[in-house]
Scaffold this motif. Structure first.
Motif, short mmCIF file in Angstrom:
data_model
loop_
_atom_site.label_atom_id
_atom_site.label_comp_id
_atom_site.label_asym_id
_atom_site.label_seq_id
_atom_site.Cartn_x
_atom_site.Cartn_y
_atom_site.Cartn_z
N GLU A 1 -37.56 -40.52 -54.60
CA GLU A 1 -36.09 -40.54 -55.33
C GLU A 1 -35.21 -39.49 -55.05
O GLU A 1 -34.99 -38.63 -55.86
CB GLU A 1 -36.61 -40.47 -56.74
CG GLU A 1 -35.82 -40.88 -57.88
CD GLU A 1 -35.04 -42.10 -57.87
OE1 GLU A 1 -36.03 -43.25 -58.00
OE2 GLU A 1 -34.10 -42.14 -57.68
N HIS A 2 -34.29 -39.66 -54.05
CA HIS A 2 -33.59 -38.78 -53.34
C HIS A 2 -32.21 -38.53 -54.07
O HIS A 2 -31.46 -37.40 -53.77
CB HIS A 2 -33.57 -38.75 -51.85
CG HIS A 2 -32.80 -40.10 -51.39
ND1 HIS A 2 -33.41 -41.25 -51.50
CD2 HIS A 2 -31.50 -40.09 -51.15
CE1 HIS A 2 -32.44 -42.12 -51.09
NE2 HIS A 2 -31.27 -41.30 -50.96
N LYS A 3 -31.52 -39.51 -54.77
CA LYS A 3 -30.16 -39.49 -55.16
C LYS A 3 -29.88 -38.39 -56.16
O LYS A 3 -28.84 -37.83 -56.01
CB LYS A 3 -29.85 -40.77 -55.48
CG LYS A 3 -29.98 -41.69 -54.24
CD LYS A 3 -29.43 -43.36 -54.72
CE LYS A 3 -29.36 -44.26 -53.52
NZ LYS A 3 -28.62 -45.47 -53.83
N TYR A 4 -30.56 -38.38 -57.23
CA TYR A 4 -30.06 -37.57 -58.19
C TYR A 4 -29.94 -35.84 -57.77
O TYR A 4 -28.95 -35.11 -58.16
CB TYR A 4 -31.18 -37.35 -59.42
CG TYR A 4 -31.31 -38.82 -60.08
CD1 TYR A 4 -30.28 -39.38 -60.91
CD2 TYR A 4 -32.23 -39.57 -60.03
CE1 TYR A 4 -30.43 -40.51 -61.31
CE2 TYR A 4 -32.54 -40.87 -60.36
CZ TYR A 4 -31.61 -41.41 -61.13
OH TYR A 4 -31.66 -42.50 -61.79
N ARG B 1 -29.61 -34.83 -54.87
CA ARG B 1 -28.89 -34.40 -53.57
C ARG B 1 -27.64 -33.75 -53.72
O ARG B 1 -27.28 -33.07 -52.58
CB ARG B 1 -28.54 -36.06 -52.98
CG ARG B 1 -28.05 -35.79 -51.43
CD ARG B 1 -27.96 -37.26 -50.74
NE ARG B 1 -27.61 -36.93 -49.40
CZ ARG B 1 -27.99 -36.80 -48.19
NH1 ARG B 1 -29.27 -36.59 -48.44
NH2 ARG B 1 -27.68 -36.47 -47.07
N ILE C 1 -33.73 -26.57 -58.36
CA ILE C 1 -32.75 -26.98 -58.96
C ILE C 1 -32.45 -28.65 -58.70
O ILE C 1 -32.18 -29.54 -59.38
CB ILE C 1 -31.21 -26.51 -58.63
CG1 ILE C 1 -31.30 -25.13 -59.12
CG2 ILE C 1 -30.27 -27.12 -59.26
CD1 ILE C 1 -30.20 -24.09 -58.61
N ASP D 1 -35.14 -30.20 -60.45
CA ASP D 1 -34.94 -30.40 -62.02
C ASP D 1 -34.08 -31.26 -62.47
O ASP D 1 -33.98 -32.16 -63.33
CB ASP D 1 -34.29 -29.06 -62.43
CG ASP D 1 -33.88 -28.97 -63.92
OD1 ASP D 1 -35.17 -29.20 -64.73
OD2 ASP D 1 -33.04 -28.56 -64.53
N SER D 2 -32.94 -31.70 -61.45
CA SER D 2 -32.03 -32.67 -61.77
C SER D 2 -32.72 -34.26 -61.68
O SER D 2 -32.33 -34.99 -62.38
CB SER D 2 -30.86 -32.62 -60.70
OG SER D 2 -29.97 -31.44 -61.04
N ARG E 1 -35.24 -34.81 -64.78
CA ARG E 1 -34.44 -35.03 -66.00
C ARG E 1 -34.07 -36.47 -66.08
O ARG E 1 -33.72 -36.98 -67.07
CB ARG E 1 -33.45 -34.17 -66.13
CG ARG E 1 -33.74 -32.68 -66.56
CD ARG E 1 -32.33 -32.03 -66.51
NE ARG E 1 -32.59 -30.67 -66.80
CZ ARG E 1 -32.44 -30.08 -68.01
NH1 ARG E 1 -31.61 -30.78 -68.84
NH2 ARG E 1 -32.60 -28.88 -68.19
N ASN F 1 -35.40 -39.07 -64.01
CA ASN F 1 -36.33 -40.25 -63.29
C ASN F 1 -37.74 -39.81 -63.70
O ASN F 1 -38.31 -38.95 -63.57
CB ASN F 1 -36.16 -40.41 -62.10
CG ASN F 1 -37.01 -41.50 -61.58
OD1 ASN F 1 -37.92 -41.88 -61.75
ND2 ASN F 1 -36.03 -42.55 -60.86
N ILE G 1 -34.76 -21.55 -64.62
CA ILE G 1 -33.94 -22.31 -63.65
C ILE G 1 -33.35 -23.60 -64.40
O ILE G 1 -32.32 -23.85 -64.38
CB ILE G 1 -34.97 -22.50 -62.27
CG1 ILE G 1 -34.97 -21.36 -61.36
CG2 ILE G 1 -33.92 -23.59 -61.68
CD1 ILE G 1 -33.66 -21.09 -61.03
N TRP H 1 -29.48 -23.45 -65.08
CA TRP H 1 -28.69 -24.41 -64.17
C TRP H 1 -27.95 -25.30 -65.40
O TRP H 1 -26.77 -25.48 -65.25
CB TRP H 1 -29.65 -25.17 -63.54
CG TRP H 1 -28.58 -26.04 -62.54
CD1 TRP H 1 -28.74 -27.27 -62.62
CD2 TRP H 1 -27.91 -25.68 -61.68
NE1 TRP H 1 -27.64 -27.98 -61.69
CE2 TRP H 1 -27.36 -26.85 -60.90
CE3 TRP H 1 -27.35 -24.30 -61.21
CZ2 TRP H 1 -26.24 -26.63 -60.13
CZ3 TRP H 1 -26.54 -24.34 -60.18
CH2 TRP H 1 -25.77 -25.37 -59.82
N SER H 2 -28.62 -25.66 -66.54
CA SER H 2 -27.91 -26.61 -67.38
C SER H 2 -26.73 -25.61 -68.01
O SER H 2 -25.63 -26.15 -68.34
CB SER H 2 -28.78 -26.98 -68.68
OG SER H 2 -29.46 -28.24 -68.10
#
Lengths: 244, 244
Positions: free
Chosen positions: A153-156, A158, A180, A183-184, A187, A189, A224, A228-229
């Motif tokens: 699941e690489h898109k979020y 990238r 990071i 973490d994206s 959140r 997927n 982190i 980061w948020s």
């Protein structure tokens, strides 16, 4: 699903993988997707796996068994003369597993038992190298232009890698970048989840430091994730608005 | 592919869509994916389209023709009594187009001529509402928990929306948020491209301000694109590294 990333930096390689496996949304468990083989002083091999769990486990088990009990018929991960030959071996093993588990219909079983791998490491006499192995068993190698690979699941995750990757990153900075990126993804997927496994390898060390596992309660991970948020929201607030 | 987003904020609705269409990677063109209908003082309807271009164009053309020349047989977008009925009308039109363009095999043609829509607007006597219409023609409505919809290539641009969305956003802030989300997507995926179309609608105004188009040369777009990269790198540098 799954999310795994490997970065090639000047200092070496950095790997991170999540540990969630799921068959549907109500059958989830924790499973390690990062596997390592080492012959100290001579070779270090790291393999990250995404896709059908039966396929990836079979590939890992076969590679592992054959490494422990090499035979004439099958080469061993610990005897390949180069990283390129190691990538071929993993690709061939993957093809063998998919063929064996399949029905007569090649294409259909390929889609069903689909898996891919990231392979990185170094063998004495050669460079540190990083490969992406496709479900078909063929593969590509990283380059200066594409110094990282993602599977699953690489898109979020990238966009931050695209923007913050630098070949001069230290291992700690690279680990932060991957954290990071994960973490994206976590959140957004459900099929990607903590704990996360981290492994790095220093060029020409021919030795793997112990891998590190970050749980959701890990103080650094929480720092982190929250930090980061907050940073994103602050950065967003600081940019100018358009005139409408 | 395509990327379209609509946000529902307290002040109203904000829509953004890209304009790239492609059949393969060597046949790309610019096509508007945002369509509006308006009866000033009475209703405002905005429709964003993603998916097979022949399907989405046919749906838009049929809705448009029937709005201009209403008949007994077909209801018109400009006569529906509520936004809910408008969403049903769009869903039925989508089903009709897919059925007509299909072979005998329902499932196969559905996948092939696949399209989805975001519908937003307001009709006098009702609230401002936002719907996501699926390829099957059924649909869901936004809520306080899910106040935005994305269609098309939605993953790269989602993390920033998840983190920075706030129901109190002004239209200009919402436009900025969408711009950042689109910039992350455009950088990662060739099938999403500029120019971008922006439209907002203020609750109870029953009137659409002119839509705005941002090209790759637009000074505001360039400032956001560069500024966001710089902010991300700065935020990344400021977070602490793990101890390895």
């Amino acid at each position: 699903m799954t999310y795994c990333v490997a970065l090639k930096v000047n200092r070496g390689l950095v790997f991170m993988s999540d540990t969630r496996t799921n068959a549907g949304v109500d059958n989830i468990s924790v499973m390690r997707k990062m596997h390592t083989w080492e012959r100290p002083g001579e070779r270090v091999i790291v393999l990250l796996a995404a896709g059908n769990l039966a396929t990836t486990q079979a590939v890992i088990s076969m590679l592992d068994e054959r490494a422990k009990a090499p035979s004439e018929r099958h080469s061993s991960l610990l005897d390949t003369p180069s990283m390129f030959q190691t990538a071929r071996l993993v690709g061939e093993t993957l093809r063998e597993v998919i063929r064996d588990s399949g029905s007569d219909n090649g294409q259909e079983s390929e889609a069903k038992f689909h898996a891919s791998f990231i392979l990185g490491g170094q063998i004495a006499g050669g460079e540190t190298r990083l490969f992406l192995i496709y479900p078909e068993g063929n593969f590509i190698e990283s380059s200066d232009d594409t110094p990282y690979f993602q599977i699953g699941e690489h898109k979020y995750g990238r966009p931050i890698i695209v923007r913050a990757y630098d070949p001069d990153l230290t291992f700690a900075e690279a680990a932060k970048l991957l954290m990071i990126s994960f973490d994206s993804t976590v959140r957004a997927n459900l099929s990607v989840g903590l704990p996360l496994d981290l492994q790095y390898y220093e060029v020409d060390s021919f030795h793997l430091p112990p891998s590190r596992r970050f749980t959701a309660e890990d103080p650094y991970y929480r720092r982190i994730s929250q930090g980061w948020s907050d940073s994103l929201r602050a950065a967003f607030a600081k940019l100018p608005e358009p005139e409408l």
